[in-house]
Design a protein around this motif. Structure first.
Motif, PDB file in Angstrom:
ATOM      1  N   ALA A 189       0.837  -1.206   0.000  1.00  0.00           N
ATOM      2  CA  ALA A 189       0.000   0.000   0.000  1.00  0.00           C
ATOM      3  C   ALA A 189       0.872   1.258   0.000  1.00  0.00           C
ATOM      4  CB  ALA A 189      -0.931  -0.009   1.211  1.00  0.00           C
ATOM      5  N   PHE A 190       1.642   1.462   1.046  1.00  0.00           N
ATOM      6  CA  PHE A 190       2.632   2.545   1.109  1.00  0.00           C
ATOM      7  C   PHE A 190       3.548   2.295   2.287  1.00  0.00           C
ATOM      8  CE2 PHE A 190      -0.977   4.036   3.615  1.00  0.00           C
ATOM      9  CZ  PHE A 190      -0.412   4.614   4.735  1.00  0.00           C
ATOM     10  N   THR A 191       4.768   2.797   2.187  1.00  0.00           N
ATOM     11  CA  THR A 191       5.763   2.562   3.233  1.00  0.00           C
ATOM     12  C   THR A 191       5.914   3.725   4.195  1.00  0.00           C
ATOM     13  OG1 THR A 191       7.547   3.404   1.829  1.00  0.00           O
ATOM     14  CG2 THR A 191       7.121   1.024   1.760  1.00  0.00           C
ATOM     15  N   HIS A 192       5.571   4.946   3.751  1.00  0.00           N
ATOM     16  CA  HIS A 192       5.825   6.102   4.608  1.00  0.00           C
ATOM     17  C   HIS A 192       5.113   7.330   4.071  1.00  0.00           C
ATOM     18  CE1 HIS A 192       8.050   8.888   7.214  1.00  0.00           C
ATOM     19  NE2 HIS A 192       8.282   9.631   6.150  1.00  0.00           N
ATOM     20  N   THR A 193       4.560   8.114   5.004  1.00  0.00           N
ATOM     21  CA  THR A 193       4.121   9.468   4.655  1.00  0.00           C
ATOM     22  C   THR A 193       4.546  10.466   5.720  1.00  0.00           C
ATOM     23  OG1 THR A 193       1.988   9.397   5.808  1.00  0.00           O
ATOM     24  CG2 THR A 193       2.045   8.527   3.552  1.00  0.00           C
ATOM     25  N   CYS A 194       4.894   9.981   6.892  1.00  0.00           N
ATOM     26  CA  CYS A 194       5.115  10.738   8.133  1.00  0.00           C
ATOM     27  C   CYS A 194       3.753  11.131   8.699  1.00  0.00           C
ATOM     28  CB  CYS A 194       5.991  11.967   7.966  1.00  0.00           C
ATOM     29  SG  CYS A 194       6.351  12.754   9.572  1.00  0.00           S
ATOM     30  N   PHE A 195       3.410  10.536   9.833  1.00  0.00           N
ATOM     31  CA  PHE A 195       2.083  10.733  10.414  1.00  0.00           C
ATOM     32  C   PHE A 195       1.805  12.197  10.724  1.00  0.00           C
ATOM     33  CE2 PHE A 195      -0.997  10.760  13.928  1.00  0.00           C
ATOM     34  CZ  PHE A 195      -2.015  10.006  13.367  1.00  0.00           C
ATOM     35  N   THR A 196       2.855  12.952  11.080  1.00  0.00           N
ATOM     36  CA  THR A 196       2.643  14.369  11.402  1.00  0.00           C
ATOM     37  C   THR A 196       2.533  15.245  10.160  1.00  0.00           C
ATOM     38  OG1 THR A 196       5.036  14.659  11.681  1.00  0.00           O
ATOM     39  CG2 THR A 196       3.754  14.192  13.660  1.00  0.00           C
ATOM     40  N   VAL A 197       2.671  14.632   8.984  1.00  0.00           N
ATOM     41  CA  VAL A 197       2.423  15.351   7.729  1.00  0.00           C
ATOM     42  C   VAL A 197       1.060  14.947   7.174  1.00  0.00           C
ATOM     43  CG1 VAL A 197       3.180  15.703   5.350  1.00  0.00           C
ATOM     44  CG2 VAL A 197       4.869  15.604   7.194  1.00  0.00           C
ATOM     45  N   SER A 198       0.880  13.658   6.941  1.00  0.00           N
ATOM     46  CA  SER A 198      -0.393  13.163   6.428  1.00  0.00           C
ATOM     47  C   SER A 198      -0.736  11.862   7.150  1.00  0.00           C
ATOM     48  CB  SER A 198      -0.332  12.950   4.911  1.00  0.00           C
ATOM     49  OG  SER A 198       0.843  12.246   4.557  1.00  0.00           O
ATOM     50  N   PRO A 199      -1.660  11.888   8.093  1.00  0.00           N
ATOM     51  CA  PRO A 199      -1.951  10.739   8.962  1.00  0.00           C
ATOM     52  C   PRO A 199      -2.562   9.559   8.202  1.00  0.00           C
ATOM     53  CG  PRO A 199      -2.747  12.792   9.937  1.00  0.00           C
ATOM     54  CD  PRO A 199      -2.385  13.098   8.516  1.00  0.00           C
ATOM     55  N   TYR A 200      -2.554   8.406   8.898  1.00  0.00           N
ATOM     56  CA  TYR A 200      -3.105   7.172   8.352  1.00  0.00           C
ATOM     57  C   TYR A 200      -3.726   6.377   9.491  1.00  0.00           C
ATOM     58  CZ  TYR A 200       1.818   6.563   9.542  1.00  0.00           C
ATOM     59  OH  TYR A 200       3.038   6.644  10.160  1.00  0.00           O
ATOM     60  N   GLU A 201      -4.604   5.440   9.111  1.00  0.00           N
ATOM     61  CA  GLU A 201      -5.429   4.745  10.091  1.00  0.00           C
ATOM     62  C   GLU A 201      -4.615   3.853  11.033  1.00  0.00           C
ATOM     63  OE1 GLU A 201      -9.363   1.816  10.332  1.00  0.00           O
ATOM     64  OE2 GLU A 201      -8.425   2.237   8.394  1.00  0.00           O
ATOM     65  N   GLY A 202      -3.549   3.226  10.531  1.00  0.00           N
ATOM     66  CA  GLY A 202      -2.807   2.273  11.347  1.00  0.00           C
ATOM     67  C   GLY A 202      -2.323   2.869  12.658  1.00  0.00           C
ATOM     68  N   TYR A 203      -1.793   4.089  12.591  1.00  0.00           N
ATOM     69  CA  TYR A 203      -1.312   4.771  13.795  1.00  0.00           C
ATOM     70  C   TYR A 203      -2.460   4.950  14.792  1.00  0.00           C
ATOM     71  CZ  TYR A 203       1.223   8.510  16.403  1.00  0.00           C
ATOM     72  OH  TYR A 203       1.847   9.277  17.349  1.00  0.00           O
ATOM     73  N   VAL A 204      -3.592   5.438  14.294  1.00  0.00           N
ATOM     74  CA  VAL A 204      -4.739   5.680  15.160  1.00  0.00           C
ATOM     75  C   VAL A 204      -5.232   4.366  15.768  1.00  0.00           C
ATOM     76  CG1 VAL A 204      -7.118   6.539  15.227  1.00  0.00           C
ATOM     77  CG2 VAL A 204      -5.389   7.729  13.851  1.00  0.00           C
ATOM     78  N   ALA A 205      -5.254   3.299  14.979  1.00  0.00           N
ATOM     79  CA  ALA A 205      -5.729   2.010  15.467  1.00  0.00           C
ATOM     80  C   ALA A 205      -4.818   1.453  16.564  1.00  0.00           C
ATOM     81  CB  ALA A 205      -5.828   1.022  14.305  1.00  0.00           C
ATOM     82  N   VAL A 206      -3.504   1.636  16.413  1.00  0.00           N
ATOM     83  CA  VAL A 206      -2.585   1.196  17.462  1.00  0.00           C
ATOM     84  C   VAL A 206      -2.820   2.002  18.735  1.00  0.00           C
ATOM     85  CG1 VAL A 206      -0.155   1.077  18.160  1.00  0.00           C
ATOM     86  CG2 VAL A 206      -0.824   0.340  15.868  1.00  0.00           C
ATOM     87  N   ALA A 207      -2.979   3.320  18.598  1.00  0.00           N
ATOM     88  CA  ALA A 207      -3.252   4.165  19.766  1.00  0.00           C
ATOM     89  C   ALA A 207      -4.541   3.732  20.457  1.00  0.00           C
ATOM     90  CB  ALA A 207      -3.327   5.625  19.343  1.00  0.00           C
ATOM     91  N   GLU A 208      -5.572   3.451  19.690  1.00  0.00           N
ATOM     92  CA  GLU A 208      -6.835   2.996  20.277  1.00  0.00           C
ATOM     93  C   GLU A 208      -6.641   1.695  21.054  1.00  0.00           C
ATOM     94  OE1 GLU A 208     -10.000   4.802  16.974  1.00  0.00           O
ATOM     95  OE2 GLU A 208      -9.119   2.790  16.692  1.00  0.00           O
TER      96      GLU A 208
END
Length: 452
Positions: free
Chosen positions: A99-118
């Motif tokens: 899908a993609f390897t990197h965008t930097c969450f503080t530039v353009s967020p993605y669901e995986g980070y949010v799901a881990v935090a949840e």
């Protein structure tokens, strides 16, 4: 195909033969070749425990380039709780790579980070409202936990404890107690870091947990003052310091004092977290609820990820842009973390850690009964250690510890040493290891003790 004929083509995961097998001496010729290349290419300060070249790992074994299959009682220092190359983790990481390897969450967020935090907000101790922030390494998360605590309290002092290990960065070296190899020559360290006495039942002369806590609190009040103290940071079970389990009541007393004095209580669960001790987090064994909890190691099946999770009012106190990092919460690592947590849940690995602990404690206590050089057996779940001593004086015996570890390595068992005095052998097997492999590995350690 056999591992001896074509070791380079062996794949990881549970398909590996789950057996201890020595084809060559340790290290074999192919591993020796890599060690020679390492000496020429890698900085001398980057050491290694075993002089082998790993080509595959899974279940409870590590396979080297010479076809030797070693029993893994280290899990890459408590990282591969779900085993190496677990199919669920591999599948999740592969999908994310496509899908993609990197965008930097503080530039353009993605669901995986949010799901881990949840998921972290859900699993960590306490039913209060929480927030999480993701980072790359345990040390980085520790630094950010301290940073957040200081920002929230508007105070600067931080207390760590005797025998602590919190990392190798400048601030975390200051928090870490052990000089060699972690601190010597690398100073000066960050200011406003202080140290208090830990509860160390084997060497405390009968001091109970509440008494040990009172001793530490007196030190803090007299030498620092609660009005200056931002945070207390402690490992619920010491890791590198020697797998020291504080006496019952020690941690709750510290939490009670911190709560009463406006001090943030930080639990460093980098090594103890994620099923390792037979609970999601070691804090649960003492019924404590940290204000902030630091996690890493077992969180993502071997990919670099760490986190700070805590009370929403503390976590939200930092201004926008104050937390983050280019690779912090990598989408690939987040995918691995979600699959890893799912594996802990669906494969019953918390209960498995307790079963492993029963085998470890039972076998090691039997050895202790017959061998007075084993001064103490301690730990919880799949995080257990023996402390080796002079049986006449009780003095730490680092030389014996090194001989036993060397024997184990030469006979196909990966064990790690630790402790302020260098006299502790720690057992951190993957939670996917079989009882047969575990018992075989402990038998080799017993042979090492006998031959030492």
């Amino acid at each position: 195909m056999t591992l001896v004929d074509t070791p380079a083509t062996t794949t990881g995961g549970p398909s590996l033969a789950q057996e201890r097998r020595l084809v060559t001496a340790i290290p074999g010729p192919r591993s020796q070749e890599l060690m020679a290349r390492k000496a020429e290419a890698v900085a001398a300060g980057v050491g290694h425990t075993l002089p082998i070249s790993v080509v595959a790992a899974g279940g409870g074994v590590v396979v080297d380039a010479d076809g030797n299959s070693l029993i893994d009682l280290g899990s890459g220092i408590a990282v591969t709780g779900v085993g190496n190359s677990h199919p669920r983790v591999v599948e999740a990481v592969t999908a994310q790579l496509n899908a993609f390897t990197h965008t930097c969450f503080t530039v353009s967020p993605y669901e995986g980070y949010v799901a881990v935090a949840e998921k972290l907000n859900e699993l960590t101790p306490g039913d209060h409202v929480k927030r999480s922030a993701l980072f790359n390494s345990g040390a980085e998360a520790v630094e950010n936990a301290v940073k957040i605590a200081r920002h929230f309290t508007k105070k600067q002092a931080v207390v760590a404890f005797d025998h602590a290990y919190h990392g190798r960065t400048n601030l975390t070296m200051g928090l870490t107690a052990k000089n060699i190899p972690y601190k010597s020559g690398f100073g000066p360290f960050a200011p406003e870091v202080y140290r208090a006495s830990l509860s160390y039942p084997f060497r405390d002369g009968g001091l109970d947990g509440r008494e040990a806590a009172a001793r530490a609190i007196t030190q803090i009040e007299k030498q620092i003052g609660a009005e200056n103290l931002a945070a207390i940071i402690i490992e619920p079970i010491q890791g590198e310091g020697g797998f020291i389990v504080p006496a019952a009541g020690f941690l709750p007393a510290l939490v009670e004092w911190a709560n009463a004095n406006g001090v943030v209580f930080i639990a460093d669960e980098v090594q103890t977290g994620f099923a390792r001790t037979g609970a999601w987090f070691a804090s649960e064994h003492e019924g404590i609820v940290p204000d902030l909890i630091v996690t890493a190691k077992g969180i993502a099946g071997g990919l670099p990820l760490s986190a700070v999770t805590g009370r929403a009012e503390i976590m939200d106190s930092a201004h926008a842009g104050g937390l983050g990092g280019t690779y912090a919460g990598s989408p690939i690592a987040c995918a691995a973390a979600l699959a890893t947590i799912e594996t802990y849940e669906h494969e019953g690995l918390i209960a498995r850690a307790r079963d492993i602990g029963a085998v470890l404690i039972g076998r090691l206590n039997a050895l202790r009964t017959a061998d007075p050089r084993i001064g103490d057996v301690r730990g919880r779940g799949a995080m257990v250690a023996i402390e080796l001593v002079d049986p006449e004086t009780g003095a730490p015996d680092a030389a014996l510890t090194n001989r036993v570890a060397k024997y184990a390595h030469e006979h196909g068992v990966i064990v790690l040493t630790c402790g302020t005095y260098g006299n502790v052998i720690r057992f951190l097997p993957p939670l996917t290891i079989s009882d047969e492999l575990l018992v075989d590995g402990l038998g080799v350690v017993a042979e090492g003790l006998k031959n030492a």
